[in-house]
Design a protein around this motif. Structure first.
Motif, mmCIF file in Angstrom:
data_model
loop_
_atom_site.group_PDB
_atom_site.id
_atom_site.type_symbol
_atom_site.label_atom_id
_atom_site.label_comp_id
_atom_site.label_asym_id
_atom_site.label_seq_id
_atom_site.Cartn_x
_atom_site.Cartn_y
_atom_site.Cartn_z
ATOM 1 N N GLN A 59 0.827 -1.211 0.000
ATOM 2 C CA GLN A 59 0.000 0.000 0.000
ATOM 3 C C GLN A 59 0.863 1.264 0.000
ATOM 4 O OE1 GLN A 59 -3.299 0.071 -0.552
ATOM 5 N NE2 GLN A 59 -2.966 -2.114 -0.817
ATOM 6 N N ASP A 60 2.026 1.191 0.624
ATOM 7 C CA ASP A 60 2.941 2.327 0.584
ATOM 8 C C ASP A 60 3.645 2.441 -0.761
ATOM 9 O OD1 ASP A 60 2.542 3.338 3.193
ATOM 10 O OD2 ASP A 60 3.850 1.790 4.029
ATOM 11 N N LEU A 61 3.898 1.317 -1.404
ATOM 12 C CA LEU A 61 4.649 1.327 -2.668
ATOM 13 C C LEU A 61 3.825 1.827 -3.855
ATOM 14 C CD1 LEU A 61 6.705 -1.983 -2.519
ATOM 15 C CD2 LEU A 61 7.536 0.352 -2.294
ATOM 16 N N ILE A 62 2.541 1.575 -3.845
ATOM 17 C CA ILE A 62 1.706 1.919 -5.008
ATOM 18 C C ILE A 62 1.788 3.408 -5.343
ATOM 19 C CG2 ILE A 62 -0.679 2.006 -5.851
ATOM 20 C CD1 ILE A 62 -1.066 -0.739 -4.400
ATOM 21 N N PRO A 63 1.575 4.331 -4.392
ATOM 22 C CA PRO A 63 1.700 5.745 -4.759
ATOM 23 C C PRO A 63 3.141 6.153 -5.113
ATOM 24 C CG PRO A 63 1.020 5.528 -2.449
ATOM 25 C CD PRO A 63 1.083 4.166 -3.023
ATOM 26 N N ILE A 64 4.109 5.515 -4.473
ATOM 27 C CA ILE A 64 5.512 5.820 -4.790
ATOM 28 C C ILE A 64 5.802 5.439 -6.231
ATOM 29 C CG2 ILE A 64 7.908 5.243 -4.256
ATOM 30 C CD1 ILE A 64 6.986 4.759 -1.329
ATOM 31 N N MET A 65 5.354 4.242 -6.631
ATOM 32 C CA MET A 65 5.584 3.780 -8.005
ATOM 33 C C MET A 65 4.900 4.707 -9.012
ATOM 34 S SD MET A 65 5.267 -0.329 -7.492
ATOM 35 C CE MET A 65 5.487 -0.695 -9.214
ATOM 36 N N ALA A 66 3.706 5.153 -8.686
ATOM 37 C CA ALA A 66 2.990 6.051 -9.594
ATOM 38 C C ALA A 66 3.736 7.378 -9.729
ATOM 39 C CB ALA A 66 1.573 6.289 -9.080
ATOM 40 N N SER A 67 4.307 7.862 -8.634
ATOM 41 C CA SER A 67 4.990 9.160 -8.690
ATOM 42 C C SER A 67 6.294 9.114 -9.480
ATOM 43 C CB SER A 67 5.250 9.681 -7.281
ATOM 44 O OG SER A 67 6.264 8.948 -6.667
ATOM 45 N N TYR A 90 7.104 3.043 4.800
ATOM 46 C CA TYR A 90 7.667 1.833 4.201
ATOM 47 C C TYR A 90 8.979 1.465 4.893
ATOM 48 C CZ TYR A 90 9.852 -1.377 0.969
ATOM 49 O OH TYR A 90 10.474 -2.476 0.436
ATOM 50 N N LEU A 91 9.861 2.446 5.071
ATOM 51 C CA LEU A 91 11.149 2.175 5.712
ATOM 52 C C LEU A 91 10.964 1.649 7.138
ATOM 53 C CD1 LEU A 91 13.217 5.243 4.474
ATOM 54 C CD2 LEU A 91 13.588 2.849 3.866
ATOM 55 N N ASN A 92 10.061 2.263 7.896
ATOM 56 C CA ASN A 92 9.820 1.820 9.278
ATOM 57 C C ASN A 92 9.259 0.407 9.320
ATOM 58 O OD1 ASN A 92 10.752 4.179 10.425
ATOM 59 N ND2 ASN A 92 8.738 5.140 10.470
ATOM 60 N N ARG A 93 8.225 0.144 8.513
ATOM 61 C CA ARG A 93 7.590 -1.186 8.533
ATOM 62 C C ARG A 93 8.544 -2.268 8.035
ATOM 63 N NH1 ARG A 93 3.606 -2.844 11.316
ATOM 64 N NH2 ARG A 93 2.783 -4.119 9.663
ATOM 65 N N ALA A 94 9.289 -1.977 6.986
ATOM 66 C CA ALA A 94 10.222 -2.977 6.453
ATOM 67 C C ALA A 94 11.338 -3.259 7.460
ATOM 68 C CB ALA A 94 10.788 -2.499 5.120
ATOM 69 N N ILE A 124 9.810 12.864 -2.958
ATOM 70 C CA ILE A 124 9.830 12.958 -1.497
ATOM 71 C C ILE A 124 9.866 14.421 -1.072
ATOM 72 C CG2 ILE A 124 11.231 12.494 0.566
ATOM 73 C CD1 ILE A 124 12.125 9.876 -0.811
ATOM 74 N N LYS A 125 10.682 15.199 -1.762
ATOM 75 C CA LYS A 125 10.858 16.607 -1.407
ATOM 76 C C LYS A 125 9.594 17.425 -1.690
ATOM 77 C CE LYS A 125 14.315 20.014 -1.269
ATOM 78 N NZ LYS A 125 14.400 20.048 0.159
ATOM 79 N N LEU A 126 8.910 17.122 -2.801
ATOM 80 C CA LEU A 126 7.790 17.953 -3.231
ATOM 81 C C LEU A 126 6.421 17.473 -2.754
ATOM 82 C CD1 LEU A 126 8.989 18.642 -6.888
ATOM 83 C CD2 LEU A 126 9.192 20.142 -4.880
ATOM 84 N N ASP A 127 6.304 16.193 -2.446
ATOM 85 C CA ASP A 127 4.988 15.641 -2.093
ATOM 86 C C ASP A 127 5.070 15.012 -0.696
ATOM 87 O OD1 ASP A 127 2.544 14.351 -1.907
ATOM 88 O OD2 ASP A 127 2.665 13.439 -3.897
ATOM 89 N N SER A 128 4.390 15.635 0.256
ATOM 90 C CA SER A 128 4.449 15.138 1.639
ATOM 91 C C SER A 128 3.837 13.742 1.763
ATOM 92 C CB SER A 128 3.754 16.112 2.583
ATOM 93 O OG SER A 128 2.387 16.223 2.255
ATOM 94 N N ASN A 129 2.859 13.422 0.893
ATOM 95 C CA ASN A 129 2.255 12.093 0.916
ATOM 96 C C ASN A 129 3.288 11.028 0.531
ATOM 97 O OD1 ASN A 129 0.195 10.199 1.228
ATOM 98 N ND2 ASN A 129 -0.371 10.328 -0.940
ATOM 99 N N ILE A 130 4.081 11.322 -0.490
ATOM 100 C CA ILE A 130 5.139 10.378 -0.908
ATOM 101 C C ILE A 130 6.191 10.278 0.200
ATOM 102 C CG2 ILE A 130 6.972 9.947 -2.603
ATOM 103 C CD1 ILE A 130 4.122 9.495 -3.672
ATOM 104 N N ALA A 131 6.550 11.395 0.800
ATOM 105 C CA ALA A 131 7.516 11.371 1.904
ATOM 106 C C ALA A 131 6.988 10.512 3.052
ATOM 107 C CB ALA A 131 7.804 12.795 2.389
ATOM 108 N N HIS A 132 5.694 10.654 3.346
ATOM 109 C CA HIS A 132 5.076 9.834 4.398
ATOM 110 C C HIS A 132 5.112 8.352 4.024
ATOM 111 C CE1 HIS A 132 2.311 8.400 7.436
ATOM 112 N NE2 HIS A 132 1.592 7.853 6.466
ATOM 113 N N ASN A 133 4.761 8.040 2.767
ATOM 114 C CA ASN A 133 4.755 6.641 2.320
ATOM 115 C C ASN A 133 6.156 6.029 2.382
ATOM 116 O OD1 ASN A 133 2.009 6.491 1.846
ATOM 117 N ND2 ASN A 133 2.182 7.102 -0.281
#
Length: 180
Positions: free
Chosen positions: A74-82, A133-137, A120-129
């Motif tokens: 669920q975290d990867l899907i928006p990252i991949m789209a961006s 992701y890093l924390n959960r992994a 990551i720098k421009l989109d806070s949602n991507i930064a959050h994802n």
């Protein structure tokens, strides 16, 4: 006659004593064998118990892993789209297809790291994802290390796509935070 009777009684007594000693020695030998066998059986039961505990722990971890896989996906899907990356077209689990797609694209085009840094720098949602992701992994890898007694499974995850993606995302996050 009394001498003969006494001699016969002495011979019979001696035979009884010798046969009793022989039976006692055999009994002691059998008792040692029984003790050895029981000790061996006990050790085998303890080993079986440890194996079953480990398998139970691994099975429980595998069941929980699916929930974690879905959370990571669920975290990867928006990252991949961006960063415009498509998952692999294989029959793997969707998480591994997504991670494989990202890592394959990065291997072909290192500019993907820059795209992720910008996202990551421009989109806070991507930064959050990425942070989630890093924390959960990382938590998943720590859990695997703690429960995997022989280390084979945790090493597989650490050296595989999950570990590679952690390095990739951590590098992008570090670049985004240092670039002002």
């Amino acid at each position: 006659m009394e001498n003969i009777t006494m001699t016969i009684m002495l011979i019979v007594s001696t035979i009884c004593i010798v046969s009793s000693l022989f039976l006692l020695i055999n009994l002691l030998k059998n008792m040692r064998e029984v003790t050895k066998t029981l000790t061996h059986q006990y050790n085998l039961i303890v080993k079986m118990q440890n194996v079953l505990k480990n398998k139970s722990t691994v099975n429980e971890t595998t069941d929980k892993a699916e929930i974690i896989y879905q959370d990571l996906l669920q975290d990867l899907i928006p990252i991949m789209a961006s960063i415009d990356v498509m998952p692999r077209t294989t029959s793997e689990h969707p998480l591994w297809r997504a991670l494989g797609g990202i890592m394959d694209e990065y291997a072909k085009n290192p500019f993907v790291l820059e795209k992720l840094r910008r996202a990551i720098k421009l989109d806070s949602n991507i930064a959050h994802n990425v942070g989630h992701y890093l924390n959960r992994a990382n938590m998943f890898l720590q859990h695997m290390s703690a429960t995997d007694t022989d280390g084979i499974l945790s090493t597989t995850f650490t050296d595989g796509l999950l570990g590679q993606s952690l390095t990739f995302f951590a590098q992008a996050q570090a670049l985004a935070s240092t670039d002002k």
